[in-house]
Design a protein around this motif. Structure first.
Motif, mmCIF file in Angstrom:
data_model
loop_
_atom_site.group_PDB
_atom_site.id
_atom_site.type_symbol
_atom_site.label_atom_id
_atom_site.label_comp_id
_atom_site.label_asym_id
_atom_site.label_seq_id
_atom_site.Cartn_x
_atom_site.Cartn_y
_atom_site.Cartn_z
ATOM 1 N N ARG A 102 0.816 -1.213 0.000
ATOM 2 C CA ARG A 102 0.000 0.000 0.000
ATOM 3 C C ARG A 102 0.850 1.263 0.000
ATOM 4 O O ARG A 102 0.393 2.328 -0.413
ATOM 5 C CB ARG A 102 -0.931 0.011 1.217
ATOM 6 C CG ARG A 102 -2.051 -1.023 1.149
ATOM 7 C CD ARG A 102 -3.050 -0.805 2.266
ATOM 8 N NE ARG A 102 -4.159 -1.743 2.176
ATOM 9 C CZ ARG A 102 -4.284 -2.823 2.935
ATOM 10 N NH1 ARG A 102 -3.358 -3.103 3.841
ATOM 11 N NH2 ARG A 102 -5.318 -3.637 2.794
ATOM 12 N N SER A 107 -0.613 3.252 -8.246
ATOM 13 C CA SER A 107 -2.028 3.353 -7.892
ATOM 14 C C SER A 107 -2.559 1.995 -7.460
ATOM 15 O O SER A 107 -1.984 0.939 -7.763
ATOM 16 C CB SER A 107 -2.837 3.871 -9.084
ATOM 17 O OG SER A 107 -2.810 2.933 -10.143
ATOM 18 N N SER A 108 -3.666 2.032 -6.739
ATOM 19 C CA SER A 108 -4.294 0.783 -6.299
ATOM 20 C C SER A 108 -4.738 -0.061 -7.479
ATOM 21 O O SER A 108 -4.638 -1.293 -7.442
ATOM 22 C CB SER A 108 -5.489 1.090 -5.393
ATOM 23 O OG SER A 108 -6.456 1.892 -6.081
ATOM 24 N N SER A 171 -10.301 -8.967 0.196
ATOM 25 C CA SER A 171 -10.016 -7.745 0.946
ATOM 26 C C SER A 171 -10.721 -7.728 2.295
ATOM 27 O O SER A 171 -10.415 -6.898 3.141
ATOM 28 C CB SER A 171 -10.440 -6.515 0.132
ATOM 29 O OG SER A 171 -11.859 -6.433 0.027
ATOM 30 N N ARG A 264 -10.937 0.166 -4.826
ATOM 31 C CA ARG A 264 -10.147 1.381 -4.612
ATOM 32 C C ARG A 264 -10.399 1.957 -3.219
ATOM 33 O O ARG A 264 -9.471 2.408 -2.542
ATOM 34 C CB ARG A 264 -10.511 2.426 -5.663
ATOM 35 C CG ARG A 264 -10.021 2.136 -7.064
ATOM 36 C CD ARG A 264 -10.443 3.236 -8.003
ATOM 37 N NE ARG A 264 -9.955 4.543 -7.545
ATOM 38 C CZ ARG A 264 -10.362 5.696 -8.051
ATOM 39 N NH1 ARG A 264 -11.281 5.722 -9.010
ATOM 40 N NH2 ARG A 264 -9.876 6.834 -7.607
ATOM 41 N N PHE A 267 -8.812 -0.505 -0.504
ATOM 42 C CA PHE A 267 -7.374 -0.756 -0.549
ATOM 43 C C PHE A 267 -6.631 0.156 0.417
ATOM 44 O O PHE A 267 -5.701 -0.271 1.105
ATOM 45 C CB PHE A 267 -6.857 -0.558 -1.976
ATOM 46 C CG PHE A 267 -5.422 -0.980 -2.154
ATOM 47 C CD1 PHE A 267 -5.096 -2.329 -2.250
ATOM 48 C CD2 PHE A 267 -4.406 -0.045 -2.217
ATOM 49 C CE1 PHE A 267 -3.783 -2.727 -2.409
ATOM 50 C CE2 PHE A 267 -3.085 -0.426 -2.375
ATOM 51 C CZ PHE A 267 -2.774 -1.779 -2.481
ATOM 52 N N TYR A 268 -7.029 1.408 0.469
ATOM 53 C CA TYR A 268 -6.352 2.349 1.348
ATOM 54 C C TYR A 268 -7.096 2.582 2.662
ATOM 55 O O TYR A 268 -6.605 3.305 3.533
ATOM 56 C CB TYR A 268 -6.168 3.689 0.630
ATOM 57 C CG TYR A 268 -5.232 3.599 -0.552
ATOM 58 C CD1 TYR A 268 -3.889 3.300 -0.371
ATOM 59 C CD2 TYR A 268 -5.701 3.786 -1.838
ATOM 60 C CE1 TYR A 268 -3.021 3.196 -1.450
ATOM 61 C CE2 TYR A 268 -4.840 3.689 -2.934
ATOM 62 C CZ TYR A 268 -3.509 3.388 -2.724
ATOM 63 O OH TYR A 268 -2.665 3.284 -3.787
#
Length: 505
Positions: A102, A107-108, A171, A264, A267-268
């Protein structure tokens, strides 16, 4: 020194190159090539033996080889790829190595795409080694060339959608939701679902729509003719080859785009809610339009009950996906503006208002259809929709009240509470001989109006419905007041608004 094309590929997606280097070692390549070669030899020897025993023509034998490979490809690709992706992501999340990824400046989308292309590289290679035999069997077996193009196109797009979904499921590997912890079971559960549901659905749908239009008989099921008249909003998608492909590809593209928007987001921010509230509104609206297109020609209560069952499960998933946990609510009551729009849009605000809006979207589609279409029993349909909406709103309030508490594993408590409300009431009512015919109000109160069937002529059922809705309304108001009081206590309590609530899981 790397060849120039590898350097360019590494510049485009470094994650893909890293995954390939970790998996494309000599032993793995030998195993993949040997597996493909041995499997092809076994298939050819088996059908050669069948030809000798049945005296089939070479064209019939090669057509059988084509059918076999056509069925094997999606099962092998979808199942193996789904398992590898979910297992890889959940393992990296558990080990903590995904946190380093990460921090990458990439980018993701680039990182996740590299995972999708690189992690199942060995299944991709195995399928690629089978393709020449598949095409040869198609040519000798007399399969239309357009069918082969359609097959590989839909197989590729379907794999991209399914592997995107696999990344989304993976995820959740370090997340507590209403479904509980999925760290160890994600790969096995999703692979099983892929084998028994997604792959058969993929093959059946395309058989009924796109692939049945190339020839008079079904290429993949010998001797069976497809005569389905499948329409969506009166568009004959099962009788026009271009419309069927456009419809399938468009919906796969829309679904994949939505999944990547969620990826997206997560992910963060893996500790946040699965969906934002505006994403939930779009998902529900899209699902209603899609279902409405299929049932608009058949205005009957069976079609309505089917859509209601789908919506019931979908709203339950949304409750899990958009209900914030205690820490998010603590942050919200302390820092955010708590106005009406904040309740509607903020990811940290309580979920019941958003669930109510989603239920309103559902009813805005189906109630006009009930009133305008020629239904045999409009009253039962309206009662069913209203009762289901009240039941789901009660569930949303209960889940939010549980997740706001200081407790260990609140998601498991929420799951247990909803499962209890879904399963135990009809069991106890049956044991106590409280039948729907004699006591309809009780069954409707718990959301089981569908057990009444279509016999809504007696006055006691109408009275029972009014009593049940009144009772559900009281429960909704009471739970809403409890939630408001709990939020107020979080805001004004002396120890209720720490910057980090360490007791919250």
């Amino acid at each position: 020194m790397n060849p120039a094309w590898i350097d360019r590929l590494a510049d485009w997606n470094p994650q893909f190159i890293r995954e390939c280097r970790g998996r494309l070692n000599t032993r793995s390549l030998i195993v993949a090539i040997a597996f493909s070669a041995i499997a092809q030899i076994i298939i050819l020897l088996t059908y050669n033996q069948i030809r000798q025993l049945t005296n089939q023509t070479p064209q019939e034998i090669w057509l059988s080889v084509f059918r076999t490979l056509t069925w094997i490809f999606p099962y092998f690709l979808f199942v193996s790829g789904s398992y590898l992706l979910t297992s890889d992501i959940t393992n990296e999340e558990r080990r903590g190595t995904l946190n380093f990824i990460r921090l990458s400046p990439r980018s993701s989308q680039s990182i996740l795409l590299g995972k999708m292309l690189g992690v199942p590289i060995l299944p991709y290679l195995s399928i690629a080694l089978f393709v020449p035999l598949h095409l040869i069997a198609a040519m000798i077996g007399g399969v239309p060339f357009g069918f082969a193009i359609s097959y590989y196109l839909l197989l590729g797009v379907g794999a991209f959608f399914l592997f995107s979904f696999a990344l989304l499921v993976a995820s959740f590997g370090n997340t507590q939701t209403m479904l509980g912890s999925q760290q160890s079971a994600a790969a096995f559960s999703f692979t099983t679902l892929t084998f028994f549901f997604f792959t058969p659905l993929f093959m059946t749908w395309n058989n009924v729509t796109s692939w049945s239009l190339f020839v008079d008989i079904d290429l993949l099921n010998p001797g069976r003719s497809w005569e389905y008249d499948l329409e969506w909003l009166y568009i004959p998608i099962s009788s026009n080859i271009w419309l069927s492909h456009l419809f399938t590809l468009a919906n796969l593209a829309i679904a994949t785009f939505g999944i990547w928007q969620i990826l997206r987001r997560r992910f963060y921010n893996p500790s946040g809610t699965i969906l934002s509230k505006y994403q939930s509104y779009g998902l529900i609206a899209y699902a209603q339009i899609l279902m409405f297109g299929f049932v608009v020609k058949t205005p009957n209560l069976i079609a309505l009950f089917i859509t209601e069952a789908i919506d019931f499960g979908l709203i339950l998933l949304l409750i899990s996906a958009i209900t914030p946990k205690r820490q998010a609510l603590l942050d919200w009551v302390r820092f955010d503006r708590r106005n009406v729009w904040d309740w509607v849009w903020s990811a940290k605000s309580p979920a019941p208002i958003a669930i109510a809006i989603n239920l309103l979207i559902v009813n805005c589609i189906w109630i006009p259809w009930l009133l305008l279409a020629q239904f045999d029993n409009v009253a039962l349909g309206l009662m069913s929709l209203l009762s289901q909406a009240c039941t789901l709103l009660i569930y949303a309030l209960i889940v939010q009240l549980i997740l706001i508490q200081k407790s260990q594993r609140p998601a498991s408590w929420a799951t247990g509470a909803i499962a209890t409300l879904l399963i135990l009431p009809p069991i106890f009512l049956g044991l106590l001989s409280i039948t729907p015919e004699k006591f309809p109000a009780i069954w409707i109160f718990f959301g089981y109006i569908w057990v009444l069937g279509v016999s809504l002529t007696s006055s006691n059922v109408s009275i029972g419905f009014a009593i049940a809705i009144f009772g559900q309304s009281i429960v909704i108001v009471s739970l809403g007041v409890m939630l408001r009081n709990k939020l107020d206590s979080l805001r004004i309590g002396p120890n209720s608004v720490p910057l980090v609530d360490r007791r919250s899981p």
